[in-house]
Design a protein around this motif. Structure first.
Motif, PDB file in Angstrom:
ATOM      1  N   ASP A   1      41.110  48.079  33.445  1.00 24.46           N
ATOM      2  CA  ASP A   1      41.415  48.114  34.873  1.00 24.46           C
ATOM      3  C   ASP A   1      40.315  48.874  35.618  1.00 24.46           C
ATOM      4  OD1 ASP A   1      42.550  49.313  37.379  1.00 24.46           O
ATOM      5  OD2 ASP A   1      44.355  48.254  36.728  1.00 24.46           O
TER       6      ASP A   1
ATOM      7  N   GLY B   1      39.270  43.463  32.194  1.00 20.83           N
ATOM      8  CA  GLY B   1      40.205  42.366  31.970  1.00 20.83           C
ATOM      9  C   GLY B   1      41.052  42.641  30.752  1.00 20.83           C
TER      10      GLY B   1
ATOM     11  N   GLY C   1      37.047  34.940  34.850  1.00 25.27           N
ATOM     12  CA  GLY C   1      38.288  35.512  34.338  1.00 25.27           C
ATOM     13  C   GLY C   1      38.302  37.008  34.162  1.00 25.27           C
ATOM     14  N   VAL C   2      37.199  37.686  34.505  1.00 18.24           N
ATOM     15  CA  VAL C   2      37.149  39.147  34.450  1.00 18.24           C
ATOM     16  C   VAL C   2      36.717  39.662  35.813  1.00 18.24           C
ATOM     17  CG1 VAL C   2      36.657  39.224  31.973  1.00 18.24           C
ATOM     18  CG2 VAL C   2      34.761  39.209  33.600  1.00 18.24           C
ATOM     19  N   GLU C   3      36.722  40.971  35.966  1.00 19.89           N
ATOM     20  CA  GLU C   3      36.217  41.600  37.178  1.00 19.89           C
ATOM     21  C   GLU C   3      35.055  42.500  36.773  1.00 19.89           C
ATOM     22  OE1 GLU C   3      38.096  43.675  41.157  1.00 19.89           O
ATOM     23  OE2 GLU C   3      39.271  43.633  39.320  1.00 19.89           O
TER      24      GLU C   3
ATOM     25  N   ARG D   1      30.829  44.621  43.216  1.00 16.33           N
ATOM     26  CA  ARG D   1      32.114  44.341  42.575  1.00 16.33           C
ATOM     27  C   ARG D   1      32.475  42.906  42.883  1.00 16.33           C
ATOM     28  NH1 ARG D   1      37.542  48.138  42.659  1.00 16.33           N
ATOM     29  NH2 ARG D   1      38.851  46.680  41.506  1.00 16.33           N
TER      30      ARG D   1
ATOM     31  N   PRO E   1      34.708  39.124  41.069  1.00 17.06           N
ATOM     32  CA  PRO E   1      35.342  38.433  39.946  1.00 17.06           C
ATOM     33  C   PRO E   1      34.337  37.470  39.324  1.00 17.06           C
ATOM     34  CG  PRO E   1      36.028  37.449  42.011  1.00 17.06           C
ATOM     35  CD  PRO E   1      35.145  38.619  42.358  1.00 17.06           C
ATOM     36  N   TYR E   2      34.445  37.279  38.003  1.00 13.81           N
ATOM     37  CA  TYR E   2      33.557  36.346  37.320  1.00 13.81           C
ATOM     38  C   TYR E   2      34.210  35.860  36.023  1.00 13.81           C
ATOM     39  CZ  TYR E   2      29.551  34.443  34.834  1.00 13.81           C
ATOM     40  OH  TYR E   2      28.707  33.606  34.151  1.00 13.81           O
TER      41      TYR E   2
END
Length: 126
Positions: free
Chosen positions: A24, A62, A48-50, A43, A45-46
């Protein structure tokens, strides 16, 4: 550091980011803000992760399942261009695992070098 080959300049490293895998970002970032005295530089999203960058760290957040495809990458190196990467690999060995790809910050490529180290190379868009 500039690496040269018999074909010319292949890759110039601008900086290196230590990759940290976390569950997180909002829980992980406060301690790094306090440690570095800096704010988050990027910062997004990419896949499926951040992802977040702060000081010399690149955090990838993630679930264990979402992080699985990223965990083999041990470091991120920001470079002036990816165009010389084929010459660099021809001269120094290594296997192009992915890329060059368009990513939110520009272009990236992932390489497994001799000895097994896996590095993501990133060329930021101007």
């Amino acid at each position: 550091m500039t690496h040269t080959t018999r074909w010319g300049t292949a890759v110039k490293a601008l900086s290196t980011l230590a990759r940290l895998y976390v569950d997180d970002l909002d829980r992980a970032l406060p301690a790094l803000r306090a440690l570095t005295g800096q704010e988050v530089g990027l910062r997004f999203p990419y896949a499926g992760v951040e992802v977040a960058g702060i000081a010399g760290f690149l955090l990838v957040a993630g679930s264990d399942e979402a992080l699985a495809p990223f965990r083999d990458v041990q470091s991120t190196v920001l470079v002036d261009t990816l165009d010389g990467l084929p010459d660099f690999l021809a001269a120094h060995g290594g296997e192009l695992l992915s890329g060059p790809n368009e990513v939110p910050t520009g272009r990236n490529a992932t390489v497994r070098h001799p000895g097994g180290v896996v590095i993501e190379y990133v060329e930021h868009a101007s």
